[in-house]
Enzyme design. Structure first.
Site, PDB file in Angstrom:
ATOM      1  NE  ARG A   1      -1.764  -1.474   3.543  1.00  0.00           N
ATOM      2  CZ  ARG A   1      -2.050  -1.627   4.820  1.00  0.00           C
ATOM      3  NH1 ARG A   1      -3.291  -1.469   5.230  1.00  0.00           N
ATOM      4  NH2 ARG A   1      -1.142  -1.938   5.712  1.00  0.00           N
TER       5      ARG A   1
ATOM      6  CE  LYS B   1       6.172 -19.594   9.250  1.00  0.00           C
ATOM      7  NZ  LYS B   1       6.948 -20.108  10.337  1.00  0.00           N
TER       8      LYS B   1
ATOM      9  CG  HIS C   1      12.050 -21.114   4.661  1.00  0.00           C
ATOM     10  ND1 HIS C   1      10.981 -20.722   5.429  1.00  0.00           N
ATOM     11  CD2 HIS C   1      13.112 -21.108   5.482  1.00  0.00           C
ATOM     12  CE1 HIS C   1      11.398 -20.502   6.642  1.00  0.00           C
ATOM     13  NE2 HIS C   1      12.680 -20.716   6.718  1.00  0.00           N
TER      14      HIS C   1
ATOM     15  CG  ASP D   1       5.805 -19.338  13.942  1.00  0.00           C
ATOM     16  OD1 ASP D   1       5.366 -18.790  12.908  1.00  0.00           O
ATOM     17  OD2 ASP D   1       6.944 -19.134  14.387  1.00  0.00           O
TER      18      ASP D   1
ATOM     19  CG  HIS E   1       8.975 -24.576   9.129  1.00  0.00           C
ATOM     20  ND1 HIS E   1       8.772 -24.284   7.807  1.00  0.00           N
ATOM     21  CD2 HIS E   1       8.885 -23.403   9.785  1.00  0.00           C
ATOM     22  CE1 HIS E   1       8.579 -22.987   7.676  1.00  0.00           C
ATOM     23  NE2 HIS E   1       8.627 -22.428   8.858  1.00  0.00           N
TER      24      HIS E   1
HETATM   25  P1  NAP Z   1       5.428  -7.709   7.139  1.00  0.00           P
HETATM   26  O1  NAP Z   1       6.825  -7.240   7.325  1.00  0.00           O
HETATM   27  O2  NAP Z   1       4.379  -7.281   8.106  1.00  0.00           O
HETATM   28  O3  NAP Z   1       4.980  -7.243   5.673  1.00  0.00           O
HETATM   29  C1  NAP Z   1       3.650  -7.262   5.229  1.00  0.00           C
HETATM   30  C2  NAP Z   1       3.600  -6.666   3.831  1.00  0.00           C
HETATM   31  O4  NAP Z   1       2.241  -6.675   3.386  1.00  0.00           O
HETATM   32  C3  NAP Z   1       4.079  -5.224   3.760  1.00  0.00           C
HETATM   33  O5  NAP Z   1       4.754  -5.026   2.533  1.00  0.00           O
HETATM   34  C4  NAP Z   1       2.763  -4.438   3.773  1.00  0.00           C
HETATM   35  O6  NAP Z   1       2.975  -3.159   3.210  1.00  0.00           O
HETATM   36  C5  NAP Z   1       1.902  -5.371   2.907  1.00  0.00           C
HETATM   37  N1  NAP Z   1       0.468  -5.156   3.100  1.00  0.00           N
HETATM   38  C6  NAP Z   1      -0.201  -5.098   4.283  1.00  0.00           C
HETATM   39  N2  NAP Z   1      -1.511  -4.866   4.062  1.00  0.00           N
HETATM   40  C7  NAP Z   1      -1.664  -4.785   2.703  1.00  0.00           C
HETATM   41  C8  NAP Z   1      -2.775  -4.564   1.852  1.00  0.00           C
HETATM   42  N3  NAP Z   1      -4.013  -4.370   2.326  1.00  0.00           N
HETATM   43  N4  NAP Z   1      -2.563  -4.575   0.514  1.00  0.00           N
HETATM   44  C9  NAP Z   1      -1.322  -4.766   0.004  1.00  0.00           C
HETATM   45  N5  NAP Z   1      -0.242  -4.975   0.758  1.00  0.00           N
HETATM   46  C10 NAP Z   1      -0.401  -4.990   2.094  1.00  0.00           C
HETATM   47  O7  NAP Z   1       5.334  -9.280   7.056  1.00  0.00           O
HETATM   48  P2  NAP Z   1       6.502 -10.318   6.678  1.00  0.00           P
HETATM   49  O8  NAP Z   1       7.291 -10.627   7.889  1.00  0.00           O
HETATM   50  O9  NAP Z   1       7.226  -9.840   5.456  1.00  0.00           O
HETATM   51  O10 NAP Z   1       5.670 -11.634   6.364  1.00  0.00           O
HETATM   52  C11 NAP Z   1       4.900 -11.791   5.182  1.00  0.00           C
HETATM   53  C12 NAP Z   1       4.320 -13.199   5.154  1.00  0.00           C
HETATM   54  O11 NAP Z   1       5.382 -14.131   5.136  1.00  0.00           O
HETATM   55  C13 NAP Z   1       3.471 -13.555   6.387  1.00  0.00           C
HETATM   56  O12 NAP Z   1       2.459 -14.440   5.990  1.00  0.00           O
HETATM   57  C14 NAP Z   1       4.464 -14.269   7.283  1.00  0.00           C
HETATM   58  O13 NAP Z   1       3.827 -15.169   8.175  1.00  0.00           O
HETATM   59  C15 NAP Z   1       5.285 -15.016   6.249  1.00  0.00           C
HETATM   60  N6  NAP Z   1       6.635 -15.345   6.699  1.00  0.00           N
HETATM   61  C16 NAP Z   1       7.504 -14.382   7.087  1.00  0.00           C
HETATM   62  C17 NAP Z   1       8.777 -14.720   7.491  1.00  0.00           C
HETATM   63  C18 NAP Z   1       9.781 -13.685   7.895  1.00  0.00           C
HETATM   64  O14 NAP Z   1      10.938 -14.074   8.151  1.00  0.00           O
HETATM   65  N7  NAP Z   1       9.451 -12.425   7.939  1.00  0.00           N
HETATM   66  C19 NAP Z   1       9.178 -16.070   7.489  1.00  0.00           C
HETATM   67  C20 NAP Z   1       8.276 -17.037   7.059  1.00  0.00           C
HETATM   68  C21 NAP Z   1       7.009 -16.655   6.659  1.00  0.00           C
HETATM   69  P3  NAP Z   1       1.949  -1.920   3.416  1.00  0.00           P
HETATM   70  O15 NAP Z   1       1.636  -1.880   4.884  1.00  0.00           O
HETATM   71  O16 NAP Z   1       2.670  -0.740   2.889  1.00  0.00           O
HETATM   72  O17 NAP Z   1       0.766  -2.252   2.597  1.00  0.00           O
END
Ligand code: NAP
Length: 488
Positions: free
Chosen positions: A51, A146, A176, A233, A238
């Site tokens: 966004r 996930k 992963h 989680d 995993h």
């Molecule tokens: P994050 O840092 O909170 O990022 C969320 C992303 O979604 C941001 O780019 C946010 O940007 C975007 N977003 C939120 N609301 C939105 C909307 N309405 N429309 C479009 N974009 C939107 O989360 P993350 O840690 O990267 O994790 C993402 C996913 O991967 C999750 O399902 C998480 O469980 C999974 N995951 C993450 C990790 C990790 O290491 N981080 C590992 C395994 C799995 P804006 O707010 O600008 O829209």
């Protein structure tokens, strides 16, 4: 590029959640490494979506630090970023989607990958809009991060909604852990050597341990984590996938469904854990203040805004697979936050020799162990008993045949995402979870969660920097076994 790194077709990869932690820390650096190795064909586009109001240049600037940290020189990073763009879009609002569809439609012959790196609550909206705008052409694929739901019902809801737009063959549910070299090496060890498979059963294997330990606490992910907990989680996805790779029958080939059919059979053979046995075979914990890596650190509740929670940050359990190969062989699984070291490993412990010919002066006879380490330093160790060198009485020593991949091959192993992202572009789902696998995993996990909730018991406290509650030690010691420490 090596011969094994076959070229892929030109593609467009859209990362929903392109400004998020996962995209910036993992996905873009992984794509960058593949670019440096010449595997991102000219004309391919990588488009971040979120966004936040950014233009292409603003997005590119926001990626520079992560790409330099990933080892990129300025020239390489500049060249890579020419293929990277950005579109601000809200998954929940129609505004901007027509223009986005027009942009994607410009390269109709390209493979299209929609990577949903957002919270799963958005998967339904994103897929519906992709469908509505006709963005699923024959060569489109969707990648789901996930967690896929928080129980069977919510997983079904997500999978149904995705399935209304994308066929199962186009849906890549990423785990992963399956892209890690050691996990694939498990396939090579088991099915590429004549040595192990004859011993890979209840007759010769005493038990298996799988540990995924983190030193970090929940940090800023508290809001997400508190709704999930360690079982949802880590363990339901995993760790069960690792268990499947250890326990599955030999597939007839590496064809995607051949491997996934075998994993599914393992998941369906897991003995139920419910209110009748959960108290005996599971342990939940939650960390209290303590010390981690020499620093004092707060407890879980102190890190949460609300300060009250029954969510587990640690779980240990004894799983059993009810089939001929594994009857009577426990699989001990444990995972947690704020444990003493960051380590993920699988330890296969073989049965003791049936009779010792050595006297007491030779020292204890240890059981053989095969240790597959996924992190930090990926590699395989096979612990054997040998004679201590030199004259004198015969004394025994337990030593590892050690194959650290970085040392053996002299290269840093690629991150799991590098391989998995290109597998998606190639359309190879072998290392991704099929819908029925996710369902079977939830079918096993749901009764555990229900039993915990029905018991009303709070998770047992453990001090940050320790190996979890003492009950987790008791869980395995009751069976006359001990948790493996430090790759032994
Ligand atoms: P994050 O840092 O909170 O990022 C969320 C992303 O979604 C941001 O780019 C946010 O940007 C975007 N977003 C939120 N609301 C939105 C909307 N309405 N429309 C479009 N974009 C939107 O989360 P993350 O840690 O990267 O994790 C993402 C996913 O991967 C999750 O399902 C998480 O469980 C999974 N995951 C993450 C990790 C990790 O290491 N981080 C590992 C395994 C799995 P804006 O707010 O600008 O829209």
């Amino acid at each position: 590029m090596t011969a094994s790194q076959a070229q892929v077709e030109a593609f467009d990869l859209v990362i929903f959640g392109g400004t998020g932690d996962l995209a910036i820390r993992k996905l873009l650096p992984a794509l960058f490494h593949r670019f440096v190795d010449g595997q991102i064909p000219a004309g391919s586009r990588i488009i971040g979506v979120a966004r936040e109001s950014l233009d292409d240049d603003g997005y590119r600037s926001s990626l520079r630090t992560a790409l330099h940290e990933a080892g990129g020189t300025k020239a390489k990073v500049d060249a890579f970023l020419k293929q990277v763009g950005y579109r601000p879009l809200d998954a929940r609002k129609d505004e901007g989607w027509d223009a986005f569809a027009a942009l994607i439609g410009e390269q109709s012959e390209h493979v299209r990958v929609f990577y949903l790196s957002t919270s799963p609550e958005l998967f339904v909206d994103i897929c519906a809009r992709l469908g509505h705008h006709g963005l699923n052409h024959g060569k489109s694929r969707v990648v789901l991060e996930k967690p896929i739901g928080r129980d069977l019902a919510s997983a079904n809801q997500i999978n149904d909604a995705v399935g209304r737009v994308f066929a199962e063959s186009q849906t890549f549910r990423i785990d992963h852990y399956l892209g890690k070299e050691t996990v694939q090496n498990l396939l090579a060890l088991r099915f590429g050597n004549a040595l192990f498979e004859p011993l890979w059963n209840a007759e010769h294997i005493d038990h298996v341990q799988i540990t995924v330990a983190e030193t970090l606490g929940v940090g800023h992910r508290g809001a997400y984590y508190d709704r999930a907990g360690a079982l949802r989680d880590m363990l339901q996805n995993h760790m069960l996938q690792l268990l499947c790779m250890v326990a599955m029958e030999p597939p007839s080939s590496l064809a995607p469904d051949a491997v996934r059919d075998e994993k599914l059979k393992v998941l369906r053979s897991l003995k139920a854990i419910d209110e009748t046995n959960a108290a005996q075979v599971t342990v939940r914990g939650q960390y209290r203040a303590g010390a981690s890596e020499g620093q004092s650190v707060p407890g879980y509740l102190d890190e949460l805004a609300g300060g009250k929670s029954n969510t587990e940050t640690f779980v240990a359990l004894k799983a059993e697979i009810q089939n001929w190969r594994w009857a009577g062989v426990p699989f001990y699984l444990r995972t947690g936050k704020r444990l003493p070291s960051r380590v993920s490993e699988i330890v296969v412990v073989f049965k003791p020799v049936p009779h010792s010919i050595f006297g007491a002066s030779a020292g204890p006879l240890a059981q053989n162990r095969l240790v597959l380490r996924l992190q930090p330093d990926e590699g395989v160790k096979l612990w054997l008993t040998i004679k201590h060198p030199g004259p004198g009485g015969l004394r025994l020593r337990h030593v590892p045949l050690d194959m650290s991949f970085a040392e053996a091959f002299g290269v840093q192993q690629p991150d799991a995402y590098e391989r998995l992202l290109l597998d998606v572009v190639r359309g190879n789902p072998t290392l991704f979870m099929r819908r029925d696998e996710v369902e079977a995993a939830w079918r096993w996990a749901d009764p555990i969660l229900a039993a915990w909730s029905a018991s009303g018991e709070a998770p047992r406290p453990y001090t940050a920097g320790s190996w979890g509650p003492s009950a987790a030690v008791a869980l395995i010691e009751r069976d006359g076994r001990t948790w493996s420490e430090d790759g032994e």
